[in-house]
Design a protein around this motif. Structure first.
Motif, PDB file in Angstrom:
ATOM      1  N   LYS A 209       0.842  -1.186   0.000  1.00  0.00           N
ATOM      2  CA  LYS A 209       0.000   0.000   0.000  1.00  0.00           C
ATOM      3  C   LYS A 209       0.880   1.240   0.000  1.00  0.00           C
ATOM      4  N   PRO A 210       0.664   2.192  -0.924  1.00  0.00           N
ATOM      5  CA  PRO A 210       1.490   3.415  -0.959  1.00  0.00           C
ATOM      6  C   PRO A 210       1.281   4.260   0.297  1.00  0.00           C
ATOM      7  N   GLU A 237       6.095   7.975  -6.572  1.00  0.00           N
ATOM      8  CA  GLU A 237       5.158   6.905  -6.926  1.00  0.00           C
ATOM      9  C   GLU A 237       5.876   5.583  -7.134  1.00  0.00           C
ATOM     10  N   GLY A 240       6.865   3.736  -3.957  1.00  0.00           N
ATOM     11  CA  GLY A 240       5.822   3.248  -3.076  1.00  0.00           C
ATOM     12  C   GLY A 240       5.155   4.323  -2.257  1.00  0.00           C
ATOM     13  N   GLY A 241       5.032   5.517  -2.834  1.00  0.00           N
ATOM     14  CA  GLY A 241       4.371   6.617  -2.153  1.00  0.00           C
ATOM     15  C   GLY A 241       3.351   7.295  -3.038  1.00  0.00           C
ATOM     16  N   THR A 242       2.590   8.206  -2.445  1.00  0.00           N
ATOM     17  CA  THR A 242       1.651   9.054  -3.168  1.00  0.00           C
ATOM     18  C   THR A 242       1.927  10.490  -2.771  1.00  0.00           C
ATOM     19  N   ALA A 324      12.616   4.091  -1.840  1.00  0.00           N
ATOM     20  CA  ALA A 324      11.789   2.926  -1.496  1.00  0.00           C
ATOM     21  C   ALA A 324      12.284   2.278  -0.209  1.00  0.00           C
ATOM     22  N   HIS A 328       9.614   1.977   2.695  1.00  0.00           N
ATOM     23  CA  HIS A 328       9.190   0.597   2.980  1.00  0.00           C
ATOM     24  C   HIS A 328      10.416  -0.253   3.335  1.00  0.00           C
TER      25      HIS A 328
END
Length: 338
Positions: A209-210, A237, A240-242, A324, A328
Motif C-alpha cells: 500500500k502506498p 510513486e 511506493g508513495g503518493t 523505497a 518501505h
C-alpha cells in the motif's frame, strides 16, 4: 528555492503548455562514437532536434560545451563526454564519487550561474542548462543571445514538458543528448540499465500500500514542494508513495501549511542541499505547532534525498530504490536478503 522558483514560473507562463520535447533525426544511422572521432561520428549527422521550442540542426557533435546545473553536468559525464566540457557551474551538492575525478578536470566558471561574458570567455559552441533559470534573458543569458553569438543551446526538458510521464522524458533526454554528441550507443545502454533498475525496484514493492508523502524542499511562510509534473512526483510513486501535492501542475510549487495539515502526509521527504541542513529543516517542521497533528510529524517519519537525486538526471533510477528503502524498509530488506 530562488533559482528554481522563477524558472518554473517562467516555464509555466512563457512556454506553451503543449510544448513537449521531441526529436526528429535525419535518415542517417545513429552515431555511436566519441566526439573526438569526427569522421565516424559525422555518419550520424545532420541531426535535427526540437528542444523546448528551439529547433536545431547539428552537422556534427558540439566540441566545446558549458554545462549549467549539476544534473546536466552529470548526464554529460555519465555519457563519457568529459573531453567536450570546457566549463561548468552551479552544484546543488557533491557530484557522485564515480564522476569526481572527471568533474575535477572541468573548469568551474562560477559557484552559481556565470554571466554571459563568463560563458563567452570559455569559447563554447554549446551550452546545456538544467533549469530554465540557466537561460534567464534578463540576466543576459537568454537562448536567443547565445544563438546570435553562434552558440547552440539545450535546456533539460523537465523545465518545458507538460503531461508526459517524467521517466519517459528522462529516457528521451538521455537519448537526445547521446544523439547530439554522436554517442547513441552509450545512451541506449544507459536507458536499458535504467529500465532494468526500475523494474527491479517495482518487483520489491509489488502489492504494498502506498504511503502519503509530502516533499519539503524549503520555505517558511509557505512550503516549497514537489508538484505533479516533474520527475520528483514519479520518483515518489515508483518508490511506493503518493505525493499529496500531485495536483500542482508543475514540477515544483508553493503550498500553504494549511493544505499540508489537511492532506495528512504519513511521511515527509526532505530535499537535502544548500546552506540549510536536514536537521535544521526537521527542527523547523517538528517545532511548528500548526503541524503537530500531521501524522508524519507525530510519528517523526522522515526520508531524505539529495536534491540532485530528485531532478531529471542520471541519478533517478538509483534514487527510486533508495527512497523505497526509506518508505518501505522491511519490504525492501526482505526482497534483497538472500
Amino acid at each position: 528555492m530562488s533559482r528554481r522558483t522563477p524558472a518554473l514560473i517562467a516555464a509555466a507562463v512563457l512556454l506553451p503548455l503543449a510544448l513537449t520535447a521531441c526529436s526528429t533525426s535525419s535518415d542517417s544511422s545513429d552515431g555511436d562514437t566519441d566526439t573526438g572521432d569526427k569522421a565516424s561520428a559525422a555518419s550520424g549527422f545532420p541531426y535535427t532536434v526540437e528542444n523546448c521550442g528551439v529547433t536545431t540542426t547539428y552537422m556534427a557533435p558540439p566540441n566545446r560545451v558549458v554545462t549549467m546545473n549539476q544534473h546536466v553536468t552529470e548526464i554529460m559525464l555519465e555519457l563519457g563526454l568529459r573531453k567536450s566540457l570546457v566549463g561548468t557551474a552551479y552544484l546543488d551538492d557533491q557530484v557522485l564519487p564515480k564522476y569526481a575525478k572527471d568533474y575535477a578536470s572541468v573548469p568551474v566558471l562560477a559557484k552559481e550561474y556565470p554571466s554571459y561574458e563568463q560563458v563567452l570567455a570559455a569559447n563554447p559552441d554549446f551550452v546545456y542548462g538544467g533549469y530554465a533559470s540557466a537561460f534567464t534573458a534578463g540576466d543576459g543569458r537568454g537562448r536567443e543571445a547565445f544563438e546570435k553569438a553562434g552558440i547552440e543551446t539545450r535546456l533539460n526538458t523537465e523545465s518545458c514538458t507538460k503531461g508526459d510521464q517524467p521517466m519517459d522524458t528522462l529516457y528521451e533526454e538521455i537519448r537526445e543528448v547521446g544523439r547530439t554528441f554522436g554517442v547513441s550507443e552509450r545512451a541506449e545502454a544507459w536507458i536499458k540499465r535504467a529500465k532494468a533498475d526500475n523494474a527491479a525496484t517495482a518487483k520489491k514493492l509489488a502489492g504494498l500500500k502506498p504511503l502519503s508523502v509530502f516533499v519539503y524542499d524549503s520555505g517558511d511562510k509557505t512550503a516549497f514542494t514537489a508538484g505533479g509534473e516533474g520527475i520528483g512526483n514519479e520518483l515518489i510513486e515508483r518508490a511506493g508513495g503518493t505525493n499529496v501535492f500531485a495536483d500542482l501542475d508543475k514540477p515544483f510549487g508553493d503550498a500553504s501549511w494549511e493544505n499540508v495539515v489537511d492532506r495528512e502526509p504519513e511521511v515527509i521527504v526532505i530535499y537535502d542541499y544548500g546552506a540549510t541542513t536536514v536537521e535544521q529543516k526537521k527542527k523547523r517542521l517538528l517545532t511548528d505547532p500548526a503541524l503537530a497533528d500531521v501524522p508524519a510529524i507525530k510519528n517523526k517519519r522522515f526520508a531524505v534525498m539529495p536534491l540532485s537525486d530528485a531532478v531529471l538526471g542520471v541519478r533517478v533510477p538509483a534514487a527510486v530504490d533508495k527512497l523505497a528503502a526509506q518508505l518501505h524498509p522491511e519490504a525492501v530488506k526482505a526482497a534483497t536478503t538472500p
